[in-house]
Structure formats: C-alpha cells, structure tokens
Design a protein around this motif. Structure first.
Motif, PDB file in Angstrom:
ATOM      1  N   UNK A  35       0.799  -1.054   0.107  1.00 23.49           N
ATOM      2  CA  UNK A  35       0.148  -0.063   0.083  1.00 23.49           C
ATOM      3  C   UNK A  35       0.854   1.213   0.017  1.00 23.49           C
ATOM      4  N   UNK A  36       1.924   1.321   0.837  1.00 22.96           N
ATOM      5  CA  UNK A  36       2.798   2.340   0.809  1.00 22.96           C
ATOM      6  C   UNK A  36       4.352   1.995   1.058  1.00 22.96           C
ATOM      7  N   UNK A  37       5.060   2.522   0.336  1.00 28.91           N
ATOM      8  CA  UNK A  37       6.578   1.977   0.591  1.00 28.91           C
ATOM      9  C   UNK A  37       7.415   3.347   0.372  1.00 28.91           C
ATOM     10  N   UNK A  38       8.275   3.427   1.397  1.00 30.42           N
ATOM     11  CA  UNK A  38       9.276   4.553   1.510  1.00 30.42           C
ATOM     12  C   UNK A  38      10.612   3.951   1.107  1.00 30.42           C
ATOM     13  N   UNK A  39      11.399   4.235   0.111  1.00 27.05           N
ATOM     14  CA  UNK A  39      12.709   3.911  -0.063  1.00 27.05           C
ATOM     15  C   UNK A  39      13.673   5.172   0.168  1.00 27.05           C
ATOM     16  N   UNK A  40      14.505   4.805   1.012  1.00 29.39           N
ATOM     17  CA  UNK A  40      15.883   5.902   1.340  1.00 29.39           C
ATOM     18  C   UNK A  40      17.133   5.348   0.880  1.00 29.39           C
ATOM     19  N   UNK A  67       0.008  -4.642  -8.261  1.00 25.68           N
ATOM     20  CA  UNK A  67       0.440  -4.359  -6.748  1.00 25.68           C
ATOM     21  C   UNK A  67       2.069  -4.236  -6.680  1.00 25.68           C
ATOM     22  N   UNK A  68       2.580  -3.768  -7.710  1.00 24.81           N
ATOM     23  CA  UNK A  68       4.169  -3.331  -7.687  1.00 24.81           C
ATOM     24  C   UNK A  68       4.454  -1.879  -7.327  1.00 24.81           C
ATOM     25  N   UNK A  69       3.296  -1.097  -7.104  1.00 24.62           N
ATOM     26  CA  UNK A  69       3.614   0.377  -6.773  1.00 24.62           C
ATOM     27  C   UNK A  69       4.243   1.004  -7.974  1.00 24.62           C
ATOM     28  N   UNK A  70       3.836   1.031  -9.141  1.00 18.21           N
ATOM     29  CA  UNK A  70       4.859   1.570 -10.216  1.00 18.21           C
ATOM     30  C   UNK A  70       5.091   3.205 -10.177  1.00 18.21           C
ATOM     31  N   UNK A  71       4.149   3.736  -9.415  1.00 15.86           N
ATOM     32  CA  UNK A  71       4.361   5.294  -9.305  1.00 15.86           C
ATOM     33  C   UNK A  71       5.017   5.658  -7.793  1.00 15.86           C
ATOM     34  N   UNK A  72       5.926   6.751  -8.049  1.00 16.36           N
ATOM     35  CA  UNK A  72       6.647   6.982  -6.784  1.00 16.36           C
ATOM     36  C   UNK A  72       6.802   8.765  -6.739  1.00 16.36           C
ATOM     37  N   UNK A 123      -2.183   2.985  -5.854  1.00 20.81           N
ATOM     38  CA  UNK A 123      -2.855   3.725  -6.738  1.00 20.81           C
ATOM     39  C   UNK A 123      -3.586   2.519  -7.653  1.00 20.81           C
ATOM     40  N   UNK A 124      -4.981   2.563  -7.643  1.00 25.34           N
ATOM     41  CA  UNK A 124      -5.406   1.446  -8.399  1.00 25.34           C
ATOM     42  C   UNK A 124      -5.399   1.733  -9.911  1.00 25.34           C
TER      43      UNK A 124
END
Length: 129
Positions: free
Chosen positions: A50-55, A84-89, A77-78
């Motif tokens: 649902x949410x991922x933060x990459x640092x 389900x791979x969260x393509x938008x950041x 984003x549906x």
C-alpha cells in the motif's frame, strides 16, 4: 525490537476499528550504503503493498517517464491491470504528508513519520539500540 543495519523484519499489525491485518516490512540490508532502507505497509489478505518509502535507493522511473530522487515514496494507486508493484513514486521531499514530519533521514525519524502516515500506533515499539 526494530532491526539493526544489515537486518530486515516483518511485523504483523491489526486495525483496531476494522480488524483488517497488515504487514510492515522493515528492510535495512543496505550492503554498500548503510543509510539505505525500505519501509513498506502491505495488506495481509492480498499481500499487496500500500505504501513504501525508499531511502538512499536508486532513483525511480515512473510510467510517464518522470524520475524521482533516491528518497521517494510509493503510494498504492488502483489501475486497470493492477499488479501490486507500486509503479508510481513521488519525491519524499515533495510529499508533504510525510516530509513535514522529517527533519533528517534518520531511520527512527522516518520510521515514526511512516507509521503516523499509515495510522500505526508506535506506543509499543522499541527502537534500535
């Protein structure tokens, strides 16, 4: 207890209001850059993030060709063909819902801001020693 540098761990979280279950993935296994880490919230039933933060990760290339910085956040984003791979950041610095709570990219500060954004209580969380 949260994982130290070089470690990762998955935590189970349950909603108090709906009893939905979630996983919080905490990955601090940066090999070359010890400052690198990832925090992710997944829905337990589907295992979809649902949410991922990459640092301090590699910059992300969005489907429209825009590129993010090394510090970015993915938000579910549906889409029509939802993998389900969260393509938008989004650049973390420009994502006001979290960036306003972060003064430095210190792991604990980002972790607490991430939990607040995901509505996760942190009263029982023991930090890293």
């Amino acid at each position: 207890m949260l994982p130290k540098n070089g470690e990762s761990q998955i935590f189970d979280v349950e909603s108090e209001s709906t009893k939905d279950k979630f996983y919080i993935d905490v990955d601090r296994r940066g090999r070359i850059e010890l400052s690198r880490f990832k925090l992710q919230n997944r829905y337990a039933m589907t295992k979809l993030p649902l949410v991922r933060i990459d640092i301090d990760s590699p910059p992300h290339l969005n489907p429209d060709g825009t590129r993010t910085s090394r510090n970015h956040i993915h938000v579910y984003r549906e889409t029509e063909n939802d993998t389900g791979n969260l393509p938008w950041a989004y650049d973390l610095e420009a994502f006001n819902e979290i960036s306003c709570r972060i003064q430095t990219l210190d792991f604990m500060q980002v972790f607490y801001a991430f939990c607040e954004y995901c509505n996760i209580e942190t009263n029982n969380i023991q930090g890293v020693i």
